[in-house]
Design an enzyme around this catalytic site. Structure first.
Site, short mmCIF file in Angstrom:
data_model
loop_
_atom_site.label_atom_id
_atom_site.label_comp_id
_atom_site.label_asym_id
_atom_site.label_seq_id
_atom_site.Cartn_x
_atom_site.Cartn_y
_atom_site.Cartn_z
N THR A 2 -9.97 0.35 -9.44
CA THR A 2 -8.86 -0.44 -8.95
C THR A 2 -8.80 -1.62 -9.90
O THR A 2 -9.57 -1.69 -10.84
CB THR A 2 -9.18 -0.82 -7.48
OG1 THR A 2 -9.12 0.38 -6.71
CG2 THR A 2 -8.28 -1.86 -6.88
N GLY A 31 -13.90 0.11 -4.97
CA GLY A 31 -13.94 0.97 -3.79
C GLY A 31 -14.63 0.24 -2.64
O GLY A 31 -14.35 -0.93 -2.36
N THR A 71 -3.94 -0.74 -7.26
CA THR A 71 -4.71 0.48 -7.54
C THR A 71 -3.86 1.73 -7.62
O THR A 71 -2.77 1.79 -7.04
CB THR A 71 -5.78 0.66 -6.43
OG1 THR A 71 -6.70 1.67 -6.84
CG2 THR A 71 -5.18 1.04 -5.11
N SER A 92 -7.90 0.93 3.26
CA SER A 92 -8.34 0.46 1.94
C SER A 92 -9.52 -0.49 2.08
O SER A 92 -9.73 -1.08 3.14
CB SER A 92 -7.17 -0.27 1.27
OG SER A 92 -7.62 -1.00 0.15
N SER A 93 -10.26 -0.64 1.00
CA SER A 93 -11.33 -1.65 0.97
C SER A 93 -10.90 -2.90 0.22
O SER A 93 -11.70 -3.83 0.05
CB SER A 93 -12.56 -1.09 0.25
OG SER A 93 -13.15 -0.10 1.02
N ARG A 111 0.84 -1.19 0.00
CA ARG A 111 0.00 0.00 0.00
C ARG A 111 0.88 1.25 0.00
O ARG A 111 1.97 1.26 0.61
CB ARG A 111 -0.84 -0.02 1.27
CG ARG A 111 -1.83 1.11 1.45
CD ARG A 111 -2.95 1.04 0.50
NE ARG A 111 -4.11 1.81 0.92
CZ ARG A 111 -5.11 2.08 0.08
NH1 ARG A 111 -5.09 1.68 -1.18
NH2 ARG A 111 -6.16 2.77 0.50
N ASN A 121 -6.05 4.25 -7.09
CA ASN A 121 -7.25 4.81 -6.48
C ASN A 121 -8.25 5.25 -7.54
O ASN A 121 -9.04 4.45 -8.01
CB ASN A 121 -6.93 5.94 -5.50
CG ASN A 121 -8.13 6.25 -4.61
OD1 ASN A 121 -9.02 5.41 -4.46
ND2 ASN A 121 -8.19 7.43 -4.05
#
Ligand code: GLY
Length: 559
Positions: free
Chosen positions: A368, A461, A386, A439-440, A95, A388
């Site tokens: 993503t 998302g 991603t 994050s999801s 990330r 984003n």
């Protein structure tokens, strides 16, 4: 559903039904499913050369950076969950991080109001990219082929170029005005690209060539790092050489939990996916979803109410585990969810105002990309990556050939503000130097009876978690094959706003009317697409079925 109680004969029937429902690509030994055929093929070719799933992860991730600039990247980050053929599991967090100069109020004006677009467009929106560190960490620990050999076809692809698809033409057109707004100079994507045109990526090829020769440090400490920092600073950004030099991908322990006879292995914080998925599935497990029927009123009620409660917890408790203490054990315990679901009734919707915890509605971008891999040795990888937003911050470094992420927007820009219940939330996800934003992403692997069963994930998302959930349920509860499960219409509830988002086609009118009568608000206009799931199912005969989402150009390739 308590499948553990099913008789062996029923088990056999289940599997014989499933055989008829196979509609996806079938392969004998190995498969890669991703957002572009070219990326799936490069990953699959690496496997065919004798590489393992980890080599193919490096190949597919970087091939997506070339072939799918909309979300594939070296200017962003991601998460990867793996399960080796020995049953060993693990997870990698690559990330993005907040720069050292980042601070809690960096997106607020002097009056404390959020400055529009500052966390989404341009250089200030960019987090320290983690993708190159992620692929090198993976390769270093588990790779078997030389990195140069893995990168060779990707560099060749970047030089040769890719043919524009209709969906890509539409996407570029849609976002072109942002490219003009954000970038000082013209960029490659300003041109009126049409379906059938070929876009070549010579600058990205050169960057990847340097990385192939000099390794990971080329991106974080070498010439590429210096050129990237100069570009960022020239565009008003705050990322420094020290930020890049300090970046590390981190190995994490995945979240694991059971659902009937399945064991789910999913991503841990700073991704909320695994915890949230566990909470929702724990909430659903006691109900007989299969008896209610797929996308029936009762099934949709149970799923919605479990989602509502899980999402209410999400933004309150979750953040970067290196900065905040997260009560993971409690959150994913069956007992905790049982209490959370205690006030659920089939007679009417629970208003979100009656569900406490959580505080700030998370609006997350849905651009993503996910890929799933199973190799010929039985190793599996589920990875979601991603920048984003669509094309990230829209800031494109022409010199190096890639878009930069706008992942800083996944932090809470304005934490500490009490919500309508007076709860102060999202502190857990406030901006701090070197912190990872929540994050999801939900890269997930499912075991059945101790064996590899499914590899699944999606972009979307905040809808990522619920799309992964529905795909697993479609196979497990509703007896679908992989492609069939991926194709189904999807819906989503995230506590606030208190609506069920639904794809506009495929839901029964009577079910929708009944849900409205019970007090659910339905939103069928704002989500033409929910998720683009790419998944692999292990069939009882040992073959693999791919589920490549027709909502995108996604493709399964294997052998
Ligand atoms: N940027 C979307 C996510 O991380 O969930």
């Amino acid at each position: 559903m308590k499948k553990t109680l099913l008789l062996f004969t029923a088990f056999i029937t289940l599997y014989s039904c499933k055989k008829d429902k196979v509609t996806g690509v079938i392969t004998e030994k190995a498969m890669v499913v991703s957002a572009r055929k070219e990326a799936s093929k490069i990953g699959s070719d690496i496997l065919q050369k004798g590489g393992n799933a980890f080599d193919a992860m490096v190949a597919t991730e970087l091939a997506l950076a070339v072939s799918y600039p909309y979300a594939g990247n070296i200017g962003g980050g991601g998460f990867m969950v793996y399960r080796k053929n020995s049953g060993e599991i693990g997870a990698l967090d690559y990330r993005e991080k907040a720069p050292l100069a980042a601070h809690k109020n960096m997106y607020l004006d002097s009056l404390g109001n959020v400055i529009e677009n500052k966390s989404t467009l341009g250089a200030m929106a960019v987090g320290i990219p983690g993708t190159v560190a992620g692929v090198f960490a993976t390769h270093e620990k588990f790779g078997s082929l030389p990195i140069q050999e893995i990168l060779k076809p990707i560099i060749a692809l970047a030089k040769r170029g890719l043919i524009v698809t209709q969906k890509q033409e539409d996407r570029i057109k849609k976002y072109q005005h942002y490219f003009l707004e954000v970038n000082k100079d013209p960029i490659l994507f300003d041109k009126p690209w049409k379906k059938g045109d070929t876009i070549k990526y010579p600058a990205l090829a050169a960057t990847l060539e340097r990385i192939a020769i000099n390794g990971r440090d080329e991106f974080y400490k070498g010439e590429t790092a210096k050129r990237l920092v100069a570009f960022m600073q020239d565009n008003g950004g705050i990322i420094t050489e020290e930020d890049l030099a300090k970046y590390e991908a981190k190995w994490r322990t995945p979240v694991t939990f059971t659902y009937d006879d399945l064991r789910i292995i999913s991503m841990s914080p700073p991704a909320s996916g695994g915890i949230c998925l566990a909470q929702i599935m724990n909430g659903i497990e006691p109900f007989d979803l299969d008896k209610y029927g797929h996308n029936s009123t009762k099934a949709m009620q149970v799923i919605t109410e479990a989602e509502r409660r899980a999402y209410a917890d999400r933004s309150f408790y979750l953040g970067d585990p290196d900065f905040v203490e997260i009560p993971i054990k409690t959150l994913i315990s069956k007992e905790y969810t049982k209490n959370r679901m205690a006030d659920f009734s089939f007679d009417k919707a629970t208003p979100s105002t009656d569900v406490s915890h959580g505080s700030i509605t998370m609006f997350e971008s849905d651009e993503t990309t996910h890929y799933s891999i199973v190799d010929q040795f039985g190793n599996a990888i589920s990875a979601t990556t991603t920048i984003n937003g669509a094309y990230g911050s829209k800031l494109y470094c022409s010199d190096l050939g890639f878009f930069l992420n706008n992942e800083m927007d996944d932090f809470s820009s304005k934490p500490g503000i009490p919500n309508m219940f007076g709860l102060v939330g999202a502190e857990a996800n406030k901006i701090e130097p070197e912190k990872r934003m929540l994050s999801s992403m939900t890269p997930t692997i499912v075991e059945k009876n101790g064996n590899l069963y499914m590899v699944v994930g999606t972009p979307g998302g905040s809808t990522i978690i619920t799309s992964v959930l529905q795909t697993i349920l479609n196979v497990h509860e509703f007896d679908m094959g992989m492609q069939e499960a991926v194709n189904q219409p999807r819906f989503h509830h995230q506590w606030l706003p208190d609506v069920i988002k639904m794809e506009p086609t495929g839901f029964d009118k009577k079910v929708k009317n009944k849900l409205r009568q019970l007090g659910y608000e339905l939103d069928e206009t704002n989500s033409p697409i929910i998720g683009k799931v790419d998944a692999i199912l292990m069939l009882p005969n040992g073959k693999l079925e791919g589920g490549a989402d027709p909502r995108g150009d996604d493709t399964a390739v294997g052998f």
